[in-house]
Write an enzyme that holds these catalytic residues in place. Structure first.
Site, PDB file in Angstrom:
ATOM      1  N   GLY A  78      14.753  47.744 -46.074  1.00 50.58           N
ATOM      2  CA  GLY A  78      15.583  47.040 -47.043  1.00 50.58           C
ATOM      3  C   GLY A  78      14.986  47.096 -48.438  1.00 50.58           C
ATOM      4  NE  ARG A  81      17.638  58.130 -39.728  1.00 47.38           N
ATOM      5  CZ  ARG A  81      18.191  57.160 -39.001  1.00 47.38           C
ATOM      6  NH1 ARG A  81      18.586  57.415 -37.753  1.00 47.38           N
ATOM      7  NH2 ARG A  81      18.365  55.957 -39.517  1.00 47.38           N
ATOM      8  CD  GLU A 119       3.768  84.929 -52.727  1.00 48.89           C
ATOM      9  OE1 GLU A 119       2.894  84.360 -53.406  1.00 48.89           O
ATOM     10  OE2 GLU A 119       4.097  84.555 -51.575  1.00 48.89           O
ATOM     11  CD  GLU A 170      16.811  55.957 -42.709  1.00 46.51           C
ATOM     12  OE1 GLU A 170      17.948  55.443 -42.752  1.00 46.51           O
ATOM     13  OE2 GLU A 170      16.522  56.899 -41.941  1.00 46.51           O
ATOM     14  CB  SER A 178      25.416  47.032 -44.403  1.00 43.98           C
ATOM     15  OG  SER A 178      24.926  47.153 -43.071  1.00 43.98           O
ATOM     16  CG  ASP A 182      20.828  46.670 -39.737  1.00 49.59           C
ATOM     17  OD1 ASP A 182      21.510  45.633 -39.884  1.00 49.59           O
ATOM     18  OD2 ASP A 182      20.481  47.396 -40.682  1.00 49.59           O
ATOM     19  NE  ARG A 192      23.318  58.829 -34.437  1.00 49.72           N
ATOM     20  CZ  ARG A 192      22.588  57.840 -34.945  1.00 49.72           C
ATOM     21  NH1 ARG A 192      21.424  57.527 -34.405  1.00 49.72           N
ATOM     22  NH2 ARG A 192      23.001  57.173 -36.001  1.00 49.72           N
TER      23      ARG A 192
END
Length: 376
Positions: A301, A187, A52, A299, A171, A203, A210
């Site tokens: 599965g 992130r 405001e 993040e 993937s 993974d 980044r």
């Protein structure tokens, strides 16, 4: 523009402060003269001017007579001293005679005080304009007010037929560069990224932000009953051990493997169990209390993501749908872990926003059964 259009613009303005105002809510404000927006403001960061005041100062810098203007604000103006003076005083001092409010302050100890104070001072006050969108804007603040845990974003991405990987678990990449950039933007505001064991072991992720300025990388949280060996070739252990947390069961937490990980700098945290598995809420409470993590991003599965949803802990879901079809029933599904026989047993979500990001469709979703008050 009507009142709804103007309030939606104020909501979009407020979102610029997301992640910076914590633990305060994001708030946006507009000063309107007739059909013209003559002042804009949003709460930029914790401890700085409220929306405001920013909007009032913006309008005054353009020499507008605020007695002829209307203030639109996404949340009820404060009527108490905090890091800054009360916004109600700034509104009265400015000469504004009409205020339109999206959502009332969810803090029950002060809710209605700001609007009531303005009304008693002769200001015309309208409330409840685009209330749901304004409450969605402060969904994080609602969680911080009503619980002791971190606010959870759940990010999922899949092909149009709901697959996150091929049958061979390939993937890279389901979604576009633009979508991945948007995830890194998310992130950049969170204090921790949560993944499951499969994501960790298959993974070998870095889980870093980044491309966006960030004082410190988010903590990494792995939910697993199987701890890695300390000399394993995992990037998190080799480069970010002191920023890595394992959520596991009490027996595994007391093992020699856990002690070796602690010697490296990792945190191995024992969580109680419930019918669904580990008590994820307990972990989120510890993240906020021990590590000052107000925002966490899951993040993991499909099984871990569904666990957060079923536990009522997925506060905001970011879903990226790639314009691709695998067409293989043995591809890895985006969500799995339930046995559902009837359609009325499905999890229901509510769409807040959708738009194209690169070649992908981005959906922002909230739990459908969350009430307007934000009560969980």
């Amino acid at each position: 523009m009507n009142q709804s259009d103007l309030m939606i613009k104020a909501v979009s303005l407020a979102e610029k402060g997301k992640g910076k105002t914590c633990p305060n809510p994001c708030v946006g404000a507009l000063i309107v003269a007739g059909d013209e927006i003559v002042g804009r403001g949003y709460h930029r960061a914790f401890g700085e001017n409220h929306a405001e005041v920013e909007a009032i100062n913006d309008a005054l810098s353009r020499n507008h007579d605020l007695a002829l203007c209307t203030l639109y604000v996404t949340m009820e103006p404060c009527n108490h001293h905090g890091k800054t003076p009360p916004c109600t005083k700034a509104i009265l001092d400015s000469g504004i005679k009409e205020v339109v409010i999206g959502a009332m302050d969810p803090n029950t100890s002060v809710s209605g005080n700001g609007a009531g104070f303005l009304k008693n001072a002769g200001v015309r006050v309208t409330t409840g304009i685009e209330e749901q969108k304004c409450l969605d804007l402060i969904a994080d603040f609602l969680v911080w007010q009503q619980t002791s845990r971190s606010y959870v974003y759940l990010k999922m991405a899949s092909t149009l037929d709901g697959r996150i990987a091929t049958r061979e678990k390939h993937s890279r990449w389901v979604t576009s560069d633009a979508s991945r950039k948007k995830v890194h933007e998310l992130r950049s505001i969170v204090g921790a990224i949560i993944i499951g064991a499969n994501t960790f072991y298959q993974d070998n992720p870095k889980l870093t932000c980044r491309g966006f300025e960030k004082a410190r990388q988010p903590l990494s949280v792995i939910v697993t009953s199987r701890l890695p060996e300390p000399d394993s070739d995992f990037l998190l252990l080799k480069h970010r051990a002191d920023e890595t947390i394992f959520w596991t069961d009490p027996a595994t937490s007391a093992s020699q493997a856990a002690e070796r990980l602690r010697d490296m700098g990792c945190v191995v945290m024992a969580l109680d169990s419930n019918q669904a598995g580990l008590d994820l809420n307990q972990g989120l409470v510890r993240l906020r209390q021990d590590k000052n993590v107000h925002y966490a991003l899951c993040e993991g599965g499909g099984r871990l993501g569904l666990s957060f949803i079923e536990a009522g802990l997925a506060d905001e879901i970011w879903y990226f749908a790639a314009m691709k079809i695998l067409g293989d029933e043995q591809g890895i599904p985006v969500f799995h872990g339930r046995e559902t026989k009837l359609m009325n047993e499905a999890v229901n979500l509510r769409l807040n926003r959708s738009r194209m990001v690169g070649d992908d469709l981005w959906l922002r979703l909230f739990p459908k059964d969350r009430a307007l008050t934000g009560k969980q």
